[in-house]
Design an enzyme around this catalytic site. Structure first.
Site: not given
Ligand code: APR
Length: 250
Positions: A106, A121, A154, A157, A193, A195, A220
């Site tokens: 982003d 990414h 593009c 091209c 932040g 998963s 969280p």
């Molecule tokens: N502060 C901290 N963590 C948070 C918050 C917050 N305010 N709000 C949500 N989360 C956590 C959620 O609990 C979750 O575990 O952020 C995590 C987001 O996880 P995903 O949505 O899976 O995002 P991410 O881990 O960045 O995904 C990795 O997957 O889809 C692909 O390329 C995409 O870069 C992305 C990659």
């Protein structure tokens, strides 16, 4: 350990660290209004990643894929960095050996002023020629919101352009990977932040630990990495990071 003690423990570690690396995921942009991918309101609840975030999906239906990315670009264009981004940007200026690796596309870390972001990414604000035509650069920034035509073409091209992001099944840019593994050699490695289910990004914290880093997870929710880190702070990044920073500044 309660939240206050965890925040104090992280501040103590950062205060004495000669090198710090942060790896962020979609959760640090959640407070800015950028949807995460997983979890209760995650993007992957409404869309199948295989239909939107793979080269095969793009080959099959470039219009569908670009409609989704165009929608995300329009949404993200209205979003501003939150306190988590602001603190990490301050640390990138304050600590000489601070590295930020983000899985997010982003651009909010850059908008917050973070120096030298490692975009694991790629960027939703960059594009490249789908045919990699000889007249086009490797990638370029394209801020158009919205695009005049979907799918966009593009300028070199007239073929299709694609988003400058890493899709499922695609390799991480070798230079980005090298910089990320180098950054795993640090005294404190924290994730915020994420998963921790998408590799190779999710493996970086294990690499850091194997190199002797003190490892921290800020989320969280618990993740598959929660049991393997030295300190798990189950709270929101925009709450934890400013609290740690105010202890560092006091
Ligand atoms: N502060 C901290 N963590 C948070 C918050 C917050 N305010 N709000 C949500 N989360 C956590 C959620 O609990 C979750 O575990 O952020 C995590 C987001 O996880 P995903 O949505 O899976 O995002 P991410 O881990 O960045 O995904 C990795 O997957 O889809 C692909 O390329 C995409 O870069 C992305 C990659």
């Amino acid at each position: 350990m309660n939240l206050e003690h965890s925040i104090a423990a992280l501040a103590t570690r950062i205060r004495s660290a000669a090198s710090i690396t942060a790896l962020t995921g979609a959760g640090v942009s959640a407070a800015s209004g950028v949807p995460t991918f997983r979890g209760s309101k995650g993007l992957w609840r409404n869309y199948a990643p295989e239909q939107l975030a793979t080269p095969e999906a793009f080959r099959e239906d470039p219009r569908l894929v670009w409609e989704w990315y165009n929608w995300r670009r329009e949404l993200i264009a209205k979003c501003r960095p939150n306190a988590a981004h602001t603190v990490l940007a301050a640390w990138s200026r304050r600590y000489p050996r601070f590295h930020l690796i983000t899985q997010n596309v982003d651009g909010l870390h850059e908008l917050a002023g973070t120096q030298d972001v490692v975009r694991f990414h790629g960027s939703i604000w960059e594009v490249l020629c789908w045919e990699r035509c000889p007249g086009s650069p490797e990638r370029w920034r394209d801020d158009r919101v919205p695009f005049e035509e979907i799918p966009p073409h593009c300028p070199h091209c007239s073929g299709l352009i694609r988003p400058g992001v890493v899709w499922f099944g695609e390799a991480i840019d070798p230079e980005v990977w090298t910089r990320s593994v180098e950054a795993a050699s640090c005294e404190v490695f924290l994730t915020a932040g994420t998963s921790a289910v998408v590799y190779p990004a999710a493996g970086l914290i294990h690499e850091a630990r194997s190199r002797g880093a003190f490892t921290v997870e800020i989320n969280p929710d618990l993740t598959p990495n929660s049991g393997a880190v030295d300190l798990t702070i189950q709270a929101r990044a925009e709450e934890v990071l400013p609290a740690v920073d105010s202890l560092l500044l006091s």
